[in-house]
Motif scaffolding. Sequence first.
Motif, PDB file in Angstrom:
ATOM      1  N   GLU A   6       4.797   2.036  48.607  1.00 41.31           N
ATOM      2  CA  GLU A   6       4.650   3.016  47.021  1.00 41.31           C
ATOM      3  C   GLU A   6       3.268   2.345  46.992  1.00 41.31           C
ATOM      4  OE1 GLU A   6       8.354   1.257  46.346  1.00 41.31           O
ATOM      5  OE2 GLU A   6       7.110   0.097  47.111  1.00 41.31           O
ATOM      6  N   SER A   7       2.211   3.431  46.454  1.00 41.13           N
ATOM      7  CA  SER A   7       0.960   2.830  46.039  1.00 41.13           C
ATOM      8  C   SER A   7       0.186   3.731  45.167  1.00 41.13           C
ATOM      9  CB  SER A   7       0.235   2.886  46.899  1.00 41.13           C
ATOM     10  OG  SER A   7       0.067   4.317  47.431  1.00 41.13           O
ATOM     11  N   GLY A   8      -0.666   3.485  44.068  1.00 32.92           N
ATOM     12  CA  GLY A   8      -0.960   3.821  43.140  1.00 32.92           C
ATOM     13  C   GLY A   8      -0.979   3.196  41.402  1.00 32.92           C
ATOM     14  N   LEU A  18      -1.340   8.152  35.338  1.00 30.81           N
ATOM     15  CA  LEU A  18      -1.268   7.440  36.909  1.00 30.81           C
ATOM     16  C   LEU A  18      -0.882   8.141  37.898  1.00 30.81           C
ATOM     17  CD1 LEU A  18      -0.584   4.230  36.566  1.00 30.81           C
ATOM     18  CD2 LEU A  18      -2.700   4.602  37.168  1.00 30.81           C
ATOM     19  N   ARG A  19      -0.218   8.479  39.509  1.00 30.77           N
ATOM     20  CA  ARG A  19      -0.298   9.187  40.113  1.00 30.77           C
ATOM     21  C   ARG A  19       0.494   8.049  41.149  1.00 30.77           C
ATOM     22  NH1 ARG A  19      -1.171  14.110  44.393  1.00 30.77           N
ATOM     23  NH2 ARG A  19      -2.125  12.338  45.528  1.00 30.77           N
ATOM     24  N   LEU A  20       1.904   7.740  41.128  1.00 28.16           N
ATOM     25  CA  LEU A  20       2.259   7.160  42.944  1.00 28.16           C
ATOM     26  C   LEU A  20       2.507   7.665  43.296  1.00 28.16           C
ATOM     27  CD1 LEU A  20       4.745   4.587  40.010  1.00 28.16           C
ATOM     28  CD2 LEU A  20       2.165   4.393  40.571  1.00 28.16           C
ATOM     29  N   SER A  21       2.594   6.973  44.512  1.00 28.00           N
ATOM     30  CA  SER A  21       3.021   7.721  45.954  1.00 28.00           C
ATOM     31  C   SER A  21       3.920   7.350  47.261  1.00 28.00           C
ATOM     32  CB  SER A  21       1.446   7.997  46.696  1.00 28.00           C
ATOM     33  OG  SER A  21       0.453   8.850  46.129  1.00 28.00           O
ATOM     34  N   CYS A  22       4.188   7.247  47.330  1.00 30.09           N
ATOM     35  CA  CYS A  22       5.318   6.915  48.232  1.00 30.09           C
ATOM     36  C   CYS A  22       5.759   6.856  49.809  1.00 30.09           C
ATOM     37  CB  CYS A  22       7.204   7.341  47.769  1.00 30.09           C
ATOM     38  SG  CYS A  22       8.358   6.626  48.495  1.00 30.09           S
ATOM     39  N   VAL A  23       5.360   6.457  50.822  1.00 29.61           N
ATOM     40  CA  VAL A  23       5.176   6.902  51.619  1.00 29.61           C
ATOM     41  C   VAL A  23       6.525   6.202  52.835  1.00 29.61           C
ATOM     42  CG1 VAL A  23       3.865   7.254  54.295  1.00 29.61           C
ATOM     43  CG2 VAL A  23       2.722   6.824  50.990  1.00 29.61           C
ATOM     44  N   GLY A  24       7.165   8.005  53.501  1.00 26.81           N
ATOM     45  CA  GLY A  24       7.326   7.291  54.590  1.00 26.81           C
ATOM     46  C   GLY A  24       7.145   6.098  56.016  1.00 26.81           C
ATOM     47  N   SER A  25       7.415   5.341  55.923  1.00 24.59           N
ATOM     48  CA  SER A  25       6.196   4.527  57.377  1.00 24.59           C
ATOM     49  C   SER A  25       7.258   4.423  58.452  1.00 24.59           C
ATOM     50  CB  SER A  25       5.662   3.772  56.724  1.00 24.59           C
ATOM     51  OG  SER A  25       4.665   2.548  57.654  1.00 24.59           O
ATOM     52  N   GLY A  26       6.965   5.199  58.952  1.00 22.48           N
ATOM     53  CA  GLY A  26       7.907   4.947  61.019  1.00 22.48           C
ATOM     54  C   GLY A  26       9.409   5.729  60.662  1.00 22.48           C
ATOM     55  N   PHE A  27       8.979   6.653  59.871  1.00 22.66           N
ATOM     56  CA  PHE A  27      10.115   7.884  59.967  1.00 22.66           C
ATOM     57  C   PHE A  27      10.087   8.681  58.552  1.00 22.66           C
ATOM     58  CE2 PHE A  27      12.645   7.166  56.195  1.00 22.66           C
ATOM     59  CZ  PHE A  27      11.809   6.422  55.277  1.00 22.66           C
ATOM     60  N   GLU A  76       2.309  15.117  54.556  1.00 19.96           N
ATOM     61  CA  GLU A  76       1.834  14.527  54.127  1.00 19.96           C
ATOM     62  C   GLU A  76       2.925  13.012  54.124  1.00 19.96           C
ATOM     63  OE1 GLU A  76      -0.985  13.226  54.009  1.00 19.96           O
ATOM     64  OE2 GLU A  76      -1.741  15.359  54.210  1.00 19.96           O
ATOM     65  N   ASN A  77       3.971  13.698  54.396  1.00 16.76           N
ATOM     66  CA  ASN A  77       5.812  13.010  54.790  1.00 16.76           C
ATOM     67  C   ASN A  77       6.069  11.277  53.455  1.00 16.76           C
ATOM     68  OD1 ASN A  77       8.058  11.285  55.596  1.00 16.76           O
ATOM     69  ND2 ASN A  77       6.865   9.953  57.016  1.00 16.76           N
ATOM     70  N   THR A  78       4.822  12.638  51.634  1.00  9.59           N
ATOM     71  CA  THR A  78       5.195  11.625  50.934  1.00  9.59           C
ATOM     72  C   THR A  78       5.969  12.224  50.069  1.00  9.59           C
ATOM     73  OG1 THR A  78       2.924  10.437  51.654  1.00  9.59           O
ATOM     74  CG2 THR A  78       3.093  10.127  49.003  1.00  9.59           C
ATOM     75  N   VAL A  79       6.713  11.188  48.264  1.00 10.10           N
ATOM     76  CA  VAL A  79       6.959  12.034  47.295  1.00 10.10           C
ATOM     77  C   VAL A  79       5.877  11.235  46.133  1.00 10.10           C
ATOM     78  CG1 VAL A  79       9.000  11.792  45.469  1.00 10.10           C
ATOM     79  CG2 VAL A  79       8.809  11.956  48.268  1.00 10.10           C
ATOM     80  N   PHE A  80       5.492  11.992  45.335  1.00  8.06           N
ATOM     81  CA  PHE A  80       4.807  11.392  44.407  1.00  8.06           C
ATOM     82  C   PHE A  80       5.487  11.405  43.096  1.00  8.06           C
ATOM     83  CE2 PHE A  80       0.808  12.068  46.808  1.00  8.06           C
ATOM     84  CZ  PHE A  80       0.643  12.859  47.754  1.00  8.06           C
TER      85      PHE A  80
END
Length: 129
Positions: A6-8, A18-27, A76-80
């Motif tokens: 997570e970031s943001g 604010l906008r938060l990001s959730c990235v799947g790292s490695g999958f 982007e393999n991301t959920v916001f």
Amino acid sequence: QEQLVESGGGLVQPGGSLRLSCVGSGFNLAPYNVGWFRQAPGKGRERVACVSISDGSTNYAEPVKGRFTISRDNAENTVFLQMNYLQSEDTAIYYCATDLLPVYSRDYKLCGASTYGYWGQGTQVTVSS
């Protein structure tokens, strides 16, 4: 190593965004339901929003309806989590999580009924003037 990142998060004044990001790292996160949760000091963890992979439907907790929006960018393999009109009551650590159950799994459920077993480390959101 497979993980959610997570970031943001940060400090924002009441009424801000604010906008938060959730990235799947490695999958690849794209085939799975994803939820955003939060835990405020002295309180239990609550789900604030989730998105189902089967039909793209979303589910929001009552306190955030109309203010928060969950979306995903599979490229982007991301959920916001877009958070608008933030209030002091939104101050918490925000986590994303997934159930890692694809839609063809016999155990698959819409995101509001999912069991989330895979979690990120969280990002702090503080709403204060």
